[in-house]
Write an enzyme that holds these catalytic residues in place. Structure first.
Site, short mmCIF file in Angstrom:
data_model
loop_
_atom_site.label_atom_id
_atom_site.label_comp_id
_atom_site.label_asym_id
_atom_site.label_seq_id
_atom_site.Cartn_x
_atom_site.Cartn_y
_atom_site.Cartn_z
N VAL A 29 0.86 -1.09 0.00
CA VAL A 29 0.05 0.15 -0.06
C VAL A 29 0.90 1.35 0.10
CG1 VAL A 29 -1.91 1.18 1.10
CG2 VAL A 29 -1.59 -1.43 1.28
N GLU A 30 2.00 1.22 0.73
CA GLU A 30 2.98 2.40 0.97
C GLU A 30 3.50 2.65 -0.39
OE1 GLU A 30 3.37 4.64 3.09
OE2 GLU A 30 1.92 3.72 4.62
N SER A 31 4.30 1.67 -0.85
CA SER A 31 5.22 1.95 -1.85
C SER A 31 5.14 1.08 -3.13
CB SER A 31 6.70 1.95 -1.55
OG SER A 31 6.85 0.60 -0.90
#
Length: 464
Positions: free
Chosen positions: A159-161
């Protein structure tokens, strides 16, 4: 017949718009690929932006050394490229079966994210994540286990990167775990002109585990922890206060920053997709394991090109294995610094260290450590000195004035002809405006400081 032709013509004109963009009743245009839509309790259509990582161009993700070297489409997977439809009850049952500590509830927002990740271009992104996870999941699981954290948090960097160690968000968050500069330094990650340890998969993962552990001690609820990881603990505390002390993520939901409202649903949807991808006919990209690696500590500066040339190793591989070094220089002079290489090159480095440090050092490591100051002016004839000084001063003054005027004129000219404002028309998207003006969406966003992809009819957009 004319009526039928006019209907067909209208349908053809509408079709490209409906496949790329939609316009709501407020004349706000949005790209369908970058938002999730649902109707809220007041009957209004609400837009939630996808996490920035899930809007990355897939080709750029596949450019990284690991991906293009160790990942390939699995030609033996013959699943049809069709996403089956499932009832809410079937999805609820699957979420119940996930072996997780973190609550994975179902609601219409979560359902919209699951639908988004299992359809269209994001099917390919999930396929890539299923292959790329082989590189990082052992690191994530080991760090989470060491802090006693739920292992399902290993999917948070998707989700982040999108599992890109060098990912940089619009806000400047960096690395697999998207640390902001201050937070990264607070958790022991060094950042300077040569090093950014937020990009180090191992160091950043242990820092993230430490941070998540601290957030859990503050909130005692994993959904709040995940939300706080995205927008910061202060914003969660404000939302709790505005919700009269409620500490349930789904109760404080309306009081959260807009981008955070989709963060927990996205995390739940990613956990679902990484476990039930086969039920949605998604073929994982086939992954072969990279070479085993080891580290060696250096006490001298060395450029990666020196290592590549002397040892005959692909410089892209050296760079990929050491993403924390911003200028391809391992700065051993500052402190003992780790160099990661395939295991078979470790002994070769030790045996050839002198040759490696010596190769083209004057050009690759050109920073001077000692310089002499010129103390005396060259001797000149005494009777010319006064005249020369005055003439030089006059010339310098004249040149400076001329140069300054020229620079101002040039700057003014550039400012005048370098950019223009265009008005957003009905049906416009950032993509269509960029195409019409010979630029890119990313340039438009940067020039106009636009976050996300929504633009409103009548607004002015600056283009170059």
């Amino acid at each position: 017949m004319k009526k039928i032709l006019s209907i067909i013509t209208a349908a053809l004109l509408i079709a490209p718009l409906s496949s790329q963009a939609q316009i709501d009743e407020n004349n706000i245009t949005y790209d369908e690929d970058e938002v999730v839509l649902f109707t809220n309790a007041e009957g209004e259509q609400e837009q939630i932006e996808l996490p920035e990582s899930m809007t990355y161009d897939l080709d750029s993700l596949l450019y990284d050394y690991h991906q293009r070297t160790y990942l390939a489409v699995d030609s033996s997977c013959n699943l049809p490229n069709v996403n089956p439809e499932y009832t809410d009850e079937e999805i609820i049952t699957r979420l119940k079966r996930l072996p997780t500590i973190i609550e994975m509830p179902f609601n219409k927002v979560v359902k919209q994210f699951i639908d988004k990740y299992s359809e269209g271009r994001l099917r390919r992104t999930i396929s890539l994540m299923l292959g790329a996870e082989n590189f990082f999941m052992p690191i994530f699981e080991e760090a989470l286990e060491s802090y006693g954290l739920p292992l399902e948090l290993k999917y948070l960097p998707i989700v982040e990167s999108a599992l890109n160690p060098r990912a940089v968000s619009r806000a400047g968050a960096t690395g697999l775990w998207q640390f902001m500069l201050t937070t990264g330094k607070n958790y022991g990650l060094e950042v300077n002109s040569l090093v950014d340890e937020r990009c180090d998969p191992i160091l950043s993962t242990y820092a993230a585990a430490h941070y998540l552990s601290d957030l859990y001690h503050i909130f005692g609820d994993w959904n709040l922890v995940i939300a706080a990881y995205n927008c910061g603990p202060e914003n969660i505390k404000k939302a709790i206060h505005r919700a009269n002390g409620e500490r349930d993520y789904w109760q404080i939901y309306p009081y959260l920053p807009r981008e955070t409202r989709g963060y927990v649903p996205s995390f739940i949807a990613v956990n679902y997709m990484m476990n039930y991808y086969c039920d949605h006919n998604i073929c994982p990209i086939r992954a072969s394991l990279p070479e085993k690696t080891d580290t060696i500590l250096l006490n001298r500066d060395v450029h990666m090109e020196q290592i590549s040339h002397v040892l005959g190793i692909d410089i892209d591989q050296v760079v990929e294995l050491n993403p924390q070094y911003r200028q391809n220089i391992i700065n051993g002079n500052s402190k003992l610094s780790a160099l990661r290489l395939p295991t078979r090159y470790i002994d070769a480095f030790i045996d050839n260290a002198d040759s490696i440090y010596a190769y083209n050092a004057s050009e690759l490591l050109s920073r001077r450590h000692i310089v002499e100051v010129r103390e005396e002016e060259p001797a000149t004839r005494s009777y010319n000195r006064s005249y020369s000084s005055n003439r030089n001063y006059s010339n310098r003054h004249s040149s400076r004035h001329s140069s300054s005027s020229k620079s101002r004129h040039s700057s003014s000219k550039s400012k005048k002809g370098g950019s223009k404002d265009v008005t957003v028309r009905k049906g416009d998207t950032l993509s269509s405006i960029a195409k019409r003006n010979g630029t890119t969406v990313s340039n438009l966003k940067k020039l106009n400081k636009i976050k996300g992809s929504t633009i409103k009819k009548g607004n002015k957009i600056r283009v170059k």
